[in-house]
Design an enzyme around this catalytic site. Structure first.
Site, PDB file in Angstrom:
ATOM      1  N   LYS A 131      -5.953  -2.619   4.297  1.00  0.00           N
ATOM      2  CA  LYS A 131      -5.020  -3.072   3.252  1.00  0.00           C
ATOM      3  C   LYS A 131      -3.766  -3.742   3.850  1.00  0.00           C
ATOM      4  O   LYS A 131      -3.494  -3.608   5.050  1.00  0.00           O
ATOM      5  CB  LYS A 131      -4.631  -1.869   2.381  1.00  0.00           C
ATOM      6  CG  LYS A 131      -5.812  -1.287   1.599  1.00  0.00           C
ATOM      7  CD  LYS A 131      -5.350  -0.195   0.634  1.00  0.00           C
ATOM      8  CE  LYS A 131      -6.514   0.349  -0.168  1.00  0.00           C
ATOM      9  NZ  LYS A 131      -6.071   1.318  -1.201  1.00  0.00           N
ATOM     10  N   TYR A 152     -10.219  -4.538  -8.702  1.00  0.00           N
ATOM     11  CA  TYR A 152      -9.918  -3.158  -9.118  1.00  0.00           C
ATOM     12  C   TYR A 152     -10.038  -2.970 -10.630  1.00  0.00           C
ATOM     13  O   TYR A 152      -9.385  -2.085 -11.182  1.00  0.00           O
ATOM     14  CB  TYR A 152      -8.512  -2.782  -8.653  1.00  0.00           C
ATOM     15  CG  TYR A 152      -8.432  -2.333  -7.205  1.00  0.00           C
ATOM     16  CD1 TYR A 152      -9.069  -1.164  -6.780  1.00  0.00           C
ATOM     17  CD2 TYR A 152      -7.701  -3.045  -6.264  1.00  0.00           C
ATOM     18  CE1 TYR A 152      -8.978  -0.721  -5.462  1.00  0.00           C
ATOM     19  CE2 TYR A 152      -7.602  -2.610  -4.944  1.00  0.00           C
ATOM     20  CZ  TYR A 152      -8.247  -1.449  -4.554  1.00  0.00           C
ATOM     21  OH  TYR A 152      -8.148  -1.012  -3.255  1.00  0.00           O
ATOM     22  N   ASN A 181      -2.182   3.256   1.399  1.00  0.00           N
ATOM     23  CA  ASN A 181      -2.974   4.239   2.148  1.00  0.00           C
ATOM     24  C   ASN A 181      -3.938   3.602   3.164  1.00  0.00           C
ATOM     25  O   ASN A 181      -4.974   4.165   3.489  1.00  0.00           O
ATOM     26  CB  ASN A 181      -3.708   5.166   1.173  1.00  0.00           C
ATOM     27  CG  ASN A 181      -4.666   4.418   0.254  1.00  0.00           C
ATOM     28  OD1 ASN A 181      -4.737   3.197   0.281  1.00  0.00           O
ATOM     29  ND2 ASN A 181      -5.403   5.156  -0.557  1.00  0.00           N
ATOM     30  N   HIS A 230      -9.480   0.942   2.130  1.00  0.00           N
ATOM     31  CA  HIS A 230     -10.297   1.176   0.935  1.00  0.00           C
ATOM     32  C   HIS A 230     -11.746   1.279   1.358  1.00  0.00           C
ATOM     33  O   HIS A 230     -12.157   0.657   2.342  1.00  0.00           O
ATOM     34  CB  HIS A 230     -10.144   0.000  -0.052  1.00  0.00           C
ATOM     35  CG  HIS A 230     -11.172   0.011  -1.142  1.00  0.00           C
ATOM     36  ND1 HIS A 230     -11.026   0.774  -2.271  1.00  0.00           N
ATOM     37  CD2 HIS A 230     -12.390  -0.598  -1.238  1.00  0.00           C
ATOM     38  CE1 HIS A 230     -12.104   0.613  -3.039  1.00  0.00           C
ATOM     39  NE2 HIS A 230     -12.938  -0.211  -2.436  1.00  0.00           N
ATOM     40  N   GLU A 264     -18.826  -4.419  -5.000  1.00  0.00           N
ATOM     41  CA  GLU A 264     -17.754  -4.810  -4.070  1.00  0.00           C
ATOM     42  C   GLU A 264     -18.246  -5.724  -2.937  1.00  0.00           C
ATOM     43  O   GLU A 264     -17.513  -6.628  -2.518  1.00  0.00           O
ATOM     44  CB  GLU A 264     -17.098  -3.559  -3.482  1.00  0.00           C
ATOM     45  CG  GLU A 264     -16.337  -2.771  -4.547  1.00  0.00           C
ATOM     46  CD  GLU A 264     -15.692  -1.503  -4.004  1.00  0.00           C
ATOM     47  OE1 GLU A 264     -15.904  -1.154  -2.826  1.00  0.00           O
ATOM     48  OE2 GLU A 264     -14.953  -0.861  -4.780  1.00  0.00           O
TER      49      GLU A 264
HETATM   50  P1  CMP Z   1      -8.442   2.977  -3.127  1.00  0.00           P
HETATM   51  O1  CMP Z   1      -9.393   3.864  -2.442  1.00  0.00           O
HETATM   52  O2  CMP Z   1      -8.367   1.553  -2.727  1.00  0.00           O
HETATM   53  O3  CMP Z   1      -8.759   3.044  -4.700  1.00  0.00           O
HETATM   54  C1  CMP Z   1      -7.792   2.767  -5.672  1.00  0.00           C
HETATM   55  C2  CMP Z   1      -6.420   2.717  -5.103  1.00  0.00           C
HETATM   56  O4  CMP Z   1      -5.393   2.948  -6.033  1.00  0.00           O
HETATM   57  C3  CMP Z   1      -6.223   3.821  -4.067  1.00  0.00           C
HETATM   58  O5  CMP Z   1      -6.984   3.587  -2.941  1.00  0.00           O
HETATM   59  C4  CMP Z   1      -4.735   3.775  -3.897  1.00  0.00           C
HETATM   60  O6  CMP Z   1      -4.305   2.664  -3.102  1.00  0.00           O
HETATM   61  C5  CMP Z   1      -4.321   3.544  -5.331  1.00  0.00           C
HETATM   62  N1  CMP Z   1      -4.059   4.811  -6.025  1.00  0.00           N
HETATM   63  C6  CMP Z   1      -4.898   5.777  -6.315  1.00  0.00           C
HETATM   64  N2  CMP Z   1      -4.314   6.779  -6.964  1.00  0.00           N
HETATM   65  C7  CMP Z   1      -3.049   6.416  -7.099  1.00  0.00           C
HETATM   66  C8  CMP Z   1      -1.932   7.023  -7.676  1.00  0.00           C
HETATM   67  N3  CMP Z   1      -2.030   8.224  -8.296  1.00  0.00           N
HETATM   68  N4  CMP Z   1      -0.787   6.363  -7.610  1.00  0.00           N
HETATM   69  C9  CMP Z   1      -0.727   5.141  -7.009  1.00  0.00           C
HETATM   70  N5  CMP Z   1      -1.771   4.521  -6.446  1.00  0.00           N
HETATM   71  C10 CMP Z   1      -2.913   5.156  -6.477  1.00  0.00           C
END
Ligand code: CMP
Length: 138
Positions: free
Chosen positions: A10, A50, A113, A116, A127
């Site tokens: 990311k 998304y 984070n 993904h 995807e």
């Molecule tokens: P990802 O695995 O890419 O899937 C969806 C993404 O949304 C997740 O990682 C985070 O980057 C984001 N995400 C998931 N939960 C939350 C949350 N509670 N608050 C903010 N971002 C979130």
């Protein structure tokens, strides 16, 4: 049976120059990178990718974040790739991720984070072709 999953490094992790370290973890864990490119999503692209989260409160913030800078998209191949890559990533929230996982090492918070990964066969089959055609996968 060999399985494929979609992985993204990311914008937070690319900007922090963690790309090489993350790729090293993937290869050391037995994943083959069969497709890889560096791209920048528009906000509209991120919203399409998304779409499954369109009703979640974090959808707008997430898609703004995912379009703020370059990302690395990869197709990984391995036995049991989907589940094994999810284990290697660790919990969505880096604070809850186990030691030795990518998100524990490189994630900043629940949104930023670092990586993904597809969460099921169904999401992988949406995807992977979102980013790659079959002739780009080697
Ligand atoms: P990802 O695995 O890419 O899937 C969806 C993404 O949304 C997740 O990682 C985070 O980057 C984001 N995400 C998931 N939960 C939350 C949350 N509670 N608050 C903010 N971002 C979130």
């Amino acid at each position: 049976m060999l399985e494929r999953t979609l992985a993204i490094i990311k914008p937070d992790a690319v900007a922090s120059k963690y790309t090489g370290k993350i790729i090293e973890m993937l290869e050391e864990s037995g994943f083959s990178i069969i497709g890889m490119k560096k791209i920048k999503l528009s906000k509209e692209d991120a919203k399409k990718f998304y779409i499954v989260h369109k009703d979640r409160p974090f959808y707008d913030s997430l898609t703004t974040f995912m379009s703020e800078g370059p990302i690395i998209v990869m197709v990984l191949e391995k036995e049991n790739a989907i589940e094994d890559y999810r284990k290697l990533m660790g919990a969505t929230n880096p604070e809850e991720a186990e030691e030795g996982t990518i998100r524990k090492r490189f994630g900043k918070n629940i949104e930023r984070n670092a990586v993904h990964g597809s969460d099921s066969k169904e999401s992988a089959s949406f995807e992977i072709p979102f980013f790659f055609s079959e002739i780009e996968l080697v």
